[in-house]
Design an enzyme around this catalytic site. Structure first.
Site, PDB file in Angstrom:
ATOM      1  N   GLU A   1      37.251  40.387  32.651  1.00 38.04           N
ATOM      2  CA  GLU A   1      38.573  39.895  32.239  1.00 38.04           C
ATOM      3  C   GLU A   1      38.748  39.798  30.714  1.00 38.04           C
ATOM      4  OE1 GLU A   1      39.432  36.224  34.243  1.00 38.04           O
ATOM      5  OE2 GLU A   1      39.154  37.066  36.240  1.00 38.04           O
TER       6      GLU A   1
ATOM      7  N   GLU B   1      36.766  39.489  42.329  1.00 39.14           N
ATOM      8  CA  GLU B   1      37.040  38.049  42.427  1.00 39.14           C
ATOM      9  C   GLU B   1      38.347  37.857  43.173  1.00 39.14           C
ATOM     10  OE1 GLU B   1      37.171  35.657  38.867  1.00 39.14           O
ATOM     11  OE2 GLU B   1      35.475  36.737  37.999  1.00 39.14           O
TER      12      GLU B   1
END
Ligand code: IFM
Length: 464
Positions: A171, A350
């Protein structure tokens, strides 16, 4: 059909089931074996930045309890386990000599996983930067990208023989935007210019590390994990549409576009007044070298007005952090990525949610039916995408354990396994049992009455 008469969905053979965690959020032991402080060790010491004034000193004590954790993963039937490696354990000075004592932990963890038949799925950078580098500008300093490549080399030289897929970054959006623009995350800066600079250096770091991975472990696969937040305008007003476009470019396209040779979204770069000063000759080629797998993190969709993201009212299905629960947006996101960019393989790296975990007094079982519904309905979307030809390789639930949720501290519980932070006892929740059964069956039964999620609020920029 299952025994109860409801439809059963089955995943393709070889679909990978597992869970994800990250170093700072679970490991603890911040000074063991020569580890240096990370930016998060330092950030958590600042007053008022972490909701419950907590830190990562003990967290889930995973460094000491990793064998128990792997045994539990094995009991639950995981195929793969995604974790991250702390740069501060491996190269405590950020640059320079490798600390073999620090690497020993990951060496042991990987062997423990392999012995249990679980695929190690490491990420090289999940936000915990050596603080010595943060003090020199962190990701706003181009040198950090080169240091990241050297650290990658140190890791690969030791562990490259036992890992089939290497993920560079987790991320980068969050590091650049929440770390350097909004200041919610370490290092807590609030500068758009710094955020733009950090975003490019992170991607450069990915490219430079990717080259090292290719040369040291040519048989392994190169991956990066990006987070996506599908965005819809709150109304037909042109201002809401324009604001949504900027957010969509910033949150969803800023990293995947350059990764696929399209450069940074030009109109939004101009909107931010970016002069591309940090982009040197050759950078974009490095960044767009082919990857083998795209990791996708998805949690929620957002509705955008000219004032930014519209907070969810009480009528909206949401988690304890106020994020809308919206599985249909995941299906749309996966089809959009496949259609627009066509990475060779995709994986949910995720997905999960913090929900109130109700403990039933008689049995003591932790009843988290909302989490089961969340995971089930997102997996259902993954299944639908696979049926439409999207190359989804697997699903890793966030998270294996309740853990340190960054600026939120230990309040939100994302785990399918509860952690008692006083005793460090692990207690699988009902969702862990459900997940384990789904893994064993390679699928699950859908509820007879599906959850009624909200429909579209405005046009999705992922449909075009
Ligand atoms: O806990 C984080 C994780 O570290 C990165 N992705 C989002 C999760 C939930 O906020």
């Amino acid at each position: 059909m299952s025994d109860t008469g409801s439809a059963f969905i089955e995943f393709p053979e070889g679909f990978v089931w597992g869970s994800a965690t990250s170093s700072f959020q679970i490991e603890g032991s911040p000074t063991l074996d020569g580890k240096s402080p990370s930016n998060w060790d330092v950030f958590t010491r600042k007053e008022g930045v972490i909701k419950d004034a907590s830190n990562g000193d003990v967290a889930c004590d995973h460094v000491r309890l990793y064998k128990d954790d792997v045994a539990l993963m094995s009991k639950l039937g995981f195929d793969a386990y995604r974790f991250s490696i702390a740069w501060t354990r491996v190269v405590p000075d950020g640059v320079g000599p490798t600390n073999h004592a620090g690497l020993d932990f990951y060496d042991r963890l990987i062997d423990e996983l392999l012995n249990a038949g679980i695929r190690p799925f490491p990420t090289l950078y999940h936000w915990d930067l050596p603080n010595v580098l943060e003090e020199k500008g962190g990701w706003t300093n181009r040198e950090t990208a080169y240091a990241f490549a050297d650290y990658t080399e140190a890791v690969l030289e030791r562990l490259g023989d036992r890992v089939d897929t290497w993920t560079t970054l987790n991320e980068p959006y969050v590091v650049a935007n929440l770390g350097y623009v909004t200041g919610e995350m370490a290092p807590g800066h609030t500068s758009r210019a710094e955020g733009l600079s950090a975003s490019h250096h992170l991607m450069l770091g990915h490219g430079l590390a990717g080259e090292r991975i290719r040369s040291i472990a040519p048989d392994s696969r190169l991956a990066i994990v990006l987070n996506f937040t599908p965005s819809e305008p709150a109304s037909d007003a042109p201002g809401d549409h324009a604001a949504t476009q900027v957010i969509h470019d910033t949150d969803n396209r800023w990293y995947i576009d350059p990764l696929h040779g399209r450069g940074y979204p030009a109109e939004t770069a101009e909107h931010y007044g970016w002069d591309y000063n940090e982009v040197h000759d050759g950078d974009m080629e490095l960044i767009s070298q082919p990857i083998d797998l795209l990791g996708i993190n998805y949690y929620f969709r957002q509705i955008i007005s000219t004032d930014g993201a519209v907070p969810n009212g009480p009528d909206v299905i949401q988690n304890t952090m106020g994020w809308e629960v919206h599985p249909p947006s995941l299906g749309r996101l996966l089809r959009w990525i496949h259609r627009e960019y066509a990475p060779p393989a995709m994986m949910i790296t995720e997905n999960g949610c913090p929900m109130p975990d109700e403990i039933r007094a008689d049995s003591g079982q932790i009843i988290d039916d909302d989490r089961i519904a969340y995971v089930r309905d997102h997996l259902h979307q993954v299944h639908g995408a696979i049926e439409d030809g999207v190359p989804m390789e697997g699903y890793l639930v966030w998270s294996m354990l309740d853990n340190f949720e960054w600026a939120w501290g230990y309040g939100p519980t994302f785990g399918i396994v509860e952690v008692d932070y006083d005793t460090l006892e692990r207690r699988p929740k009902k969702s862990a049992e459900w997940y384990s059964e789904a893994i064993a069956a390679n699928g699950f039964a859908l509820p007879e009455t599906p959850v009624a999620y909200r429909g579209p609020i405005g046009p999705s920029l992922m449909d075009s």
